[in-house]
Write an enzyme that holds these catalytic residues in place. Sequence first.
Site, PDB file in Angstrom:
ATOM      1  N   ASN A 293       0.840  -1.204   0.000  1.00 60.71           N
ATOM      2  CA  ASN A 293       0.000   0.000   0.000  1.00 60.71           C
ATOM      3  C   ASN A 293       0.880   1.262   0.000  1.00 60.71           C
ATOM      4  O   ASN A 293       1.513   1.603   0.993  1.00 60.71           O
ATOM      5  CB  ASN A 293      -0.901  -0.065   1.253  1.00 60.71           C
ATOM      6  CG  ASN A 293      -1.830   1.133   1.363  1.00 60.71           C
ATOM      7  OD1 ASN A 293      -1.514   2.227   0.904  1.00 60.71           O
ATOM      8  ND2 ASN A 293      -2.970   0.916   1.992  1.00 60.71           N
TER       9      ASN A 293
ATOM     10  N   ASP B 245      -1.200  -4.313  10.743  1.00 63.75           N
ATOM     11  CA  ASP B 245      -2.565  -4.636  10.363  1.00 63.75           C
ATOM     12  C   ASP B 245      -3.480  -3.747  11.184  1.00 63.75           C
ATOM     13  O   ASP B 245      -3.181  -3.435  12.344  1.00 63.75           O
ATOM     14  CB  ASP B 245      -2.881  -6.111  10.616  1.00 63.75           C
ATOM     15  CG  ASP B 245      -4.065  -6.561   9.784  1.00 63.75           C
ATOM     16  OD1 ASP B 245      -3.966  -6.542   8.548  1.00 63.75           O
ATOM     17  OD2 ASP B 245      -5.116  -6.917  10.359  1.00 63.75           O
ATOM     18  N   THR B 246      -4.538  -3.310  10.544  1.00 63.37           N
ATOM     19  CA  THR B 246      -5.437  -2.338  11.174  1.00 63.37           C
ATOM     20  C   THR B 246      -6.873  -2.767  11.022  1.00 63.37           C
ATOM     21  O   THR B 246      -7.235  -3.364  10.006  1.00 63.37           O
ATOM     22  CB  THR B 246      -5.258  -0.957  10.493  1.00 63.37           C
ATOM     23  OG1 THR B 246      -3.931  -0.501  10.730  1.00 63.37           O
ATOM     24  CG2 THR B 246      -6.238   0.070  11.038  1.00 63.37           C
TER      25      THR B 246
HETATM   26  P1  IMP Z   1      -4.682  -2.574   6.733  1.00 63.40           P
HETATM   27  O1  IMP Z   1      -4.616  -3.748   7.619  1.00 63.40           O
HETATM   28  O2  IMP Z   1      -3.793  -1.480   7.177  1.00 63.40           O
HETATM   29  O3  IMP Z   1      -4.547  -2.908   5.285  1.00 63.40           O
HETATM   30  O4  IMP Z   1      -6.127  -1.958   6.919  1.00 63.40           O
HETATM   31  C1  IMP Z   1      -7.303  -2.678   6.663  1.00 63.40           C
HETATM   32  C2  IMP Z   1      -8.377  -1.718   6.251  1.00 63.40           C
HETATM   33  O5  IMP Z   1      -8.654  -0.829   7.321  1.00 63.40           O
HETATM   34  C3  IMP Z   1      -8.018  -0.833   5.060  1.00 63.40           C
HETATM   35  O6  IMP Z   1      -8.363  -1.418   3.857  1.00 63.40           O
HETATM   36  C4  IMP Z   1      -8.837   0.386   5.313  1.00 63.40           C
HETATM   37  O7  IMP Z   1     -10.134   0.183   4.837  1.00 63.40           O
HETATM   38  C5  IMP Z   1      -8.889   0.471   6.816  1.00 63.40           C
HETATM   39  N1  IMP Z   1      -7.849   1.387   7.320  1.00 63.40           N
HETATM   40  C6  IMP Z   1      -6.608   1.080   7.739  1.00 63.40           C
HETATM   41  N2  IMP Z   1      -5.948   2.176   8.148  1.00 63.40           N
HETATM   42  C7  IMP Z   1      -6.807   3.201   7.963  1.00 63.40           C
HETATM   43  C8  IMP Z   1      -6.696   4.596   8.189  1.00 63.40           C
HETATM   44  O8  IMP Z   1      -5.670   5.142   8.647  1.00 63.40           O
HETATM   45  N3  IMP Z   1      -7.778   5.314   7.883  1.00 63.40           N
HETATM   46  C9  IMP Z   1      -8.931   4.775   7.403  1.00 63.40           C
HETATM   47  N4  IMP Z   1      -9.067   3.488   7.157  1.00 63.40           N
HETATM   48  C10 IMP Z   1      -8.016   2.699   7.446  1.00 63.40           C
END
Ligand code: IMP
Length: 195
Positions: free
Chosen positions: A9, A68-69
């Site tokens: 990303n 991971d978020t």
């Molecule tokens: P990832 O694990 O960081 O890829 O996050 C998983 C999903 O959470 C992403 O596809 C976003 O939809 C959402 N997400 C993660 N970080 C953010 C942020 O800082 N703002 C808004 N949405 C987020």
Amino acid sequence: MKLVFATHNEHKLNEVQRMLPKEITLLTLDEIGCFEDIPETSNTIEGNAIQKALYIKEKYGYDTFADDTGLEVVALDNAPGVYSARYAGEAKDNEANIDLLLANMKDKQERQAQFKTIFALCLGEDLHTFEGIVRGEITHERKGEGGFGYDAVFLPEGYADTFAQMSADQKNSISHRGRALQKLTAFLREVEIKK
Ligand code: IMP
């Protein structure tokens, strides 16, 4: 110190690059020749972060960190959580995810939510994790053009602007990822000092 950040990303890469101390040289997945999707099949945020960092460490041999978020919404029993990216389907479409979230929140008075990030760090033989949380609420409609993901509908506690209305620096200073990264950075500084 050279570290791989295990993400494809671009947006996150830029966000994290701005926050890392100069002593840390960030290697991207492209730079190490990793072009495949990294598996993230755990049913927890922490599990996915660890899985991604271990995958790169074991397959490519570099010290690595991964994050991971998830967005956890109280009125939805903490959904979408670990499934935040795929909330509206495998296409991982941010706008469709927001549409579904707003539809599911339509009649809800309770709007409380939080973003949670876990960073997992594989350094040498050791594994460390760092958590960052930001509390806030889900707005009734999109506000702002910046950011990504659910930023346009997340109003952090104590602020009048959604994440999408903030500058990158302002968001980073209070965000889940910013807070988790501050902990990771402090840890890495200690490691460097002890060398
Ligand atoms: P990832 O694990 O960081 O890829 O996050 C998983 C999903 O959470 C992403 O596809 C976003 O939809 C959402 N997400 C993660 N970080 C953010 C942020 O800082 N703002 C808004 N949405 C987020």
